[in-house]
Design an enzyme around this catalytic site. Structure first.
Site, PDB file in Angstrom:
ATOM      1  N   GLY A  73       0.843  -1.198   0.000  1.00 46.17           N
ATOM      2  CA  GLY A  73       0.000   0.000   0.000  1.00 46.17           C
ATOM      3  C   GLY A  73       0.877   1.247   0.000  1.00 46.17           C
ATOM      4  O   GLY A  73       2.078   1.174   0.261  1.00 46.17           O
ATOM      5  N   GLN A  75       1.256   3.655   2.044  1.00 45.94           N
ATOM      6  CA  GLN A  75       1.968   3.866   3.313  1.00 45.94           C
ATOM      7  C   GLN A  75       2.586   2.562   3.839  1.00 45.94           C
ATOM      8  O   GLN A  75       2.659   2.342   5.048  1.00 45.94           O
ATOM      9  CB  GLN A  75       1.024   4.477   4.349  1.00 45.94           C
ATOM     10  CG  GLN A  75       0.792   5.961   4.142  1.00 45.94           C
ATOM     11  CD  GLN A  75       2.059   6.792   4.381  1.00 45.94           C
ATOM     12  OE1 GLN A  75       2.943   6.413   5.133  1.00 45.94           O
ATOM     13  NE2 GLN A  75       2.135   7.940   3.729  1.00 45.94           N
ATOM     14  N   SER A  76       3.063   1.723   2.950  1.00 48.59           N
ATOM     15  CA  SER A  76       3.621   0.431   3.347  1.00 48.59           C
ATOM     16  C   SER A  76       4.889   0.584   4.192  1.00 48.59           C
ATOM     17  O   SER A  76       5.863   1.226   3.771  1.00 48.59           O
ATOM     18  CB  SER A  76       3.938  -0.371   2.081  1.00 48.59           C
ATOM     19  OG  SER A  76       4.758  -1.478   2.386  1.00 48.59           O
ATOM     20  N   ASN A  77       4.882  -0.033   5.364  1.00 52.42           N
ATOM     21  CA  ASN A  77       6.093  -0.085   6.191  1.00 52.42           C
ATOM     22  C   ASN A  77       7.107  -1.052   5.591  1.00 52.42           C
ATOM     23  O   ASN A  77       8.310  -0.869   5.722  1.00 52.42           O
ATOM     24  CB  ASN A  77       5.755  -0.560   7.608  1.00 52.42           C
ATOM     25  CG  ASN A  77       4.746   0.341   8.278  1.00 52.42           C
ATOM     26  OD1 ASN A  77       5.003   1.523   8.455  1.00 52.42           O
ATOM     27  ND2 ASN A  77       3.586  -0.205   8.627  1.00 52.42           N
ATOM     28  N   ALA A  79       7.581  -1.543   2.403  1.00 44.16           N
ATOM     29  CA  ALA A  79       8.268  -0.842   1.307  1.00 44.16           C
ATOM     30  C   ALA A  79       9.398   0.019   1.872  1.00 44.16           C
ATOM     31  O   ALA A  79      10.527  -0.003   1.359  1.00 44.16           O
ATOM     32  CB  ALA A  79       7.269   0.008   0.522  1.00 44.16           C
TER      33      ALA A  79
END
Ligand SMILES: *Cc1c(COP(=O)(O)O)cnc(C)c1O
Length: 334
Positions: A73, A75-77, A79
């Protein structure tokens, strides 16, 4: 265990602390609550994905990759931690970010983890949905091949058996801490998104023949689907780590009562849980994963689900940078 023979690169501060939550425990009137601080894994503000990346990026290096590609997503942590790990190892990083969460305020689109992704030198590809993500990944792989490079693809959340194996190792780490502190842990609580963390914990508890019961709070799928996927992944992970097949059907428990409208969508109980932990313990949770899992734990404690003399460890999986992307949700005062 075969786990010890898997290639690994060092990215984490380990062991992460195991700390009591005395004021939360007192406020709720027992059981005894502790937190395993995987928000403190150290790499670019930390989180659970860093443990998985130790195994995944060792595999990427062994395969001679010069670029890692992953998906999550906006706001992927995962990523953000992948971007940091790639930077640390001198790899290029391509992040494909489908807009799976219906939030379009500027902080969500470019603050929090997105700010950090850019700072860490990743190339970002924000796309409409998961179909568009699949297309974009194909294009990136082709581009890399055209320039004579080599790509390594990491699935959502790093949740392959190899990624989840990191949580078998993490259970061994926790078990050692518990034994040193003469602590008998009855329950482990964790947020479940792409399933790898809970799957690894379940496989770890089984592999080490421990007695902790594991409860996952789903923040993405409905419970039945999350449970099935977690079970399959847990069994594959156990086989990878021990070489043995074993049914884990009795050990996978997933609750979706605190998911709300869907992934990344705030709930009142999440806001309450984030505020409580901040103000009682000085501990920062996150709005997407740990806030909802903690909301579930608090509610079940209030309902008397656990015995007052039991010991519960809440596995803090990180995600705090996303707080800055959800500012608007927390600045509203009841
Ligand atoms: C990814 C993530 C989780 C969930 O872990 P999975 O292995 O994807 O189930 C939990 N908490 C945070 C903060 C995460 O970023």
């Amino acid at each position: 265990m075969q786990l010890e023979r898997l290639p690994r690169v060092a990215l984490c501060h380990r062991p992460t602390p195991l700390e009591p939550l005395p004021r939360l425990t007192a406020q709720l009137g027992g059981p005894r609550l502790l937190v395993k601080r995987d928000d403190a894994t150290g790499l670019a503000l930390g989180g659970n994905k860093t443990r998985k990346l130790e195994f995944l990026l060792a595999d990427a290096q062994q395969q001679g990759a010069d670029t890692v590609i992953t998906v999550g997503g906006v706001q992927s942590n995962h990523a953000r931690q992948t971007a940091a790990a790639a930077a640390r190892l001198g790899l290029r990083c391509e992040l494909v970010l489908p807009q799976v969460v219906p939030r379009d305020d500027p902080l969500y689109q470019s603050g929090g983890n997105v700010l950090l992704d850019r700072l860490l030198g990743a190339r970002l590809h924000v796309v409409e949905d998961s179909d568009a993500a699949a297309v974009r990944i194909g294009q990136i792989v082709e581009e890399i091949r055209d320039r004579g490079g080599s790509a390594y693809f990491i699935p959502t959340g790093g949740s392959s058996p190899l990624g989840a194996a990191a949580y078998v190792d993490a259970v061994a780490e926790l078990a050692e801490q518990a034994d040193t502190q003469r602590l008998q842990i009855d329950h482990l609580i964790v947020a479940n998104g792409s399933h790898g963390t809970q799957a690894g914990i379940v496989a770890g508890v089984a592999a080490l023949e421990r007695s902790e019961r594991v409860l996952g709070f789903s923040v993405y799928d409905k419970a039945a689907e999350a449970r099935q996927k977690t079970l399959e992944l847990a069994e594959q992970t156990l086989e990878l780590c021990t070489g043995e097949k074993q049914s884990l059907d009795q050990r996978v428990v997933v609750n979706d009562d605190y998911l709300g409208q869907g992934y990344g969508q705030p709930t009142d109980a999440m806001v309450e849980a984030v505020n409580m932990l901040a103000q009682l313990e000085g501990l920062l949770l996150d709005p997407v994963y740990t806030g909802k899992a903690m909301a579930g734990l608090i509610d079940l404690v209030r309902r008397g689900t656990f015995k007052p003399d039991e010991t519960i460890v809440f596995w803090h999986t990180g995600g705090t940078p996303a707080l800055f992307a959800y500012q608007e949700v927390f600045s509203r005062r009841p």
